[in-house]
Scaffold this active site. Structure first.
Site, PDB file in Angstrom:
ATOM      1  N   TYR A 129       6.530  -7.944  16.594  1.00 31.32           N
ATOM      2  CA  TYR A 129       6.822  -7.045  15.831  1.00 31.32           C
ATOM      3  C   TYR A 129       7.326  -5.700  16.097  1.00 31.32           C
ATOM      4  CZ  TYR A 129       5.145  -3.778  12.216  1.00 31.32           C
ATOM      5  OH  TYR A 129       4.802  -2.826  11.082  1.00 31.32           O
TER       6      TYR A 129
ATOM      7  N   PHE B 149       0.844  -1.144   0.076  1.00 38.89           N
ATOM      8  CA  PHE B 149       0.047   0.044  -0.020  1.00 38.89           C
ATOM      9  C   PHE B 149       0.705   1.289  -0.046  1.00 38.89           C
ATOM     10  CE2 PHE B 149      -1.259   2.671   3.665  1.00 38.89           C
ATOM     11  CZ  PHE B 149      -2.201   3.627   2.908  1.00 38.89           C
TER      12      PHE B 149
END
Ligand code: UDP
Length: 328
Positions: free
Chosen positions: A153, A11
């Site tokens: 993460y 994106f």
């Protein structure tokens, strides 16, 4: 110039590719299409003015031979390839850590070898469980236990930051690190959990909007074109190298208020459905309750201001998703 964008079919990467193509550059993309899609580049491929300046390699950044060729060819590298999205990280924990750590190692090693300027995309996740605002680059970092995989993460991206800063300190590599705060806009998919495309899709289908927890958690959304404009300017600025910089918006909003705003913007008959976190993500989940960036540093460095308001962002996302039938 020749620009390499890892994760360029994603994106943000696809918007960055467009910005560079618009300015007459050649753009090289490497993307393994794990969360990216060639559909994100289709509108660029169709433009005859861009066809000869856009080169797409469907491959992994862990493929060092391909990366050697690409980094050697290009003048500037934007490293965006990463495992992203809370759902994706929880579903693919091993793959996420490997991509984020080994992939960045390859990028940094080769940029250092060829002395190329490089921007590393990090994330506001790195800050962890703070509830104060705004978050500034010098803040401490607070994570939950390693049993809660969400933090893998943040920890892997933090390790990327340390590796980049270590190169800067030891070899003078021209590397700049940006921490992104909920970048949103057309072409973002809701398939990996991202809240705006997901809730807008639900509103357009008149389905219940899934608000996790009590909806009081807040975020500050940033329009993708504001973000990629900052990327382009940062890699041109000598003072950006060796720096960690927040890039984010200014309008803090709770997810519940966001859901209500989306229902109104879409003129939808949807209701709001509260879903406990353990139902959405299993029991080993912790959310970040608040996430607001301090942006003084990037404002002072390149005059960055987030120009696009949340209302404008929502109308752009809504228009984009209305045109698609698979509004995820
Ligand atoms: N969220 C939600 N419903 C959804 C998807 C997300 O309430 O269908 C919440 C999520 O729990 C988080 C916020 O929206 O508090 C932003 O989620 P996203 O995955 O977009 O980004 P994050 O900030 O968590 O990386």
């Amino acid at each position: 110039m020749r620009i390499l964008i890892t994760g360029g079919a994603g994106f943000i990467g696809s918007h960055l590719a467009e910005a560079y193509l618009e300015n007459g550059n050649e753009v090289y993309i490497i993307d393994n299409l794990s969360t990216g899609s060639l559909d994100n580049l289709a509108h660029l491929k169709e433009r005859s003015a861009y066809q000869k300046r856009l080169f797409v390699h469907v491959d992994s950044i862990l493929n060092r031979d391909v990366m050697l060729e690409l980094v050697g060819t290009c003048d500037i590298v934007h490293h965006l390839a990463a495992a992203v999205g809370v759902e994706f990280i929880l579903d693919h924990p091993m793959e996420s850590i490997t991509t984020n750590i080994q992939g960045t190692e390859v990028v940094l090693e080769l940029c250092n070898k060829f002395k190329k300027r490089v921007l590393i995309a990090s994330t506001s996740e790195v800050y962890g469980k703070h509830t104060h605002a705004p978050l500034v680059e010098t803040d401490n970092i607070i994570y939950g236990p390693s049993s809660k995989f969400r933090w893998s993460y943040a920890a892997s991206k933090l390790m990327d930051e340390f590796m980049a800063l270590a190169y800067y300190r030891t070899t003078g590599l021209k590397v700049c690190i940006v921490r992104l705060f909920n970048t949103v806009g057309p072409r973002q998919t809701g398939a990996y959990g991202m809240v705006i495309p997901r809730l807008v899709g639900q509103a357009l289908r008149n389905e219940p909007l899934t608000v996790y927890g009590d909806g009081n958690q807040t975020r500050t959304f940033t329009y993708v074109k504001d973000v990629v404009g900052a990327f382009v300017r940062l890699v041109e600025n000598e003072d950006a190298f060796g720096q960690v910089l927040n890039i984010g918006g200014i309008e803090e909003i709770s997810i519940l208020a966001l859901a209500r705003r989306i229902i109104a913007a879409c003129d939808s008959s949807s209701e709001i459905q509260f879903i406990p976190y353990d139902k959405a993500f299993g029991k080993d989940f912790e959310d970040m309750q608040r996430r607001v960036p301090g942006i003084d540093k990037i404002q002072n460095l390149i005059g960055f201001t987030p120009e696009t308001s949340l209302d404008v962002i929502l109308s752009k996302v809504t228009n984009y998703l209305r045109k698609r039938t698979d509004t995820v």
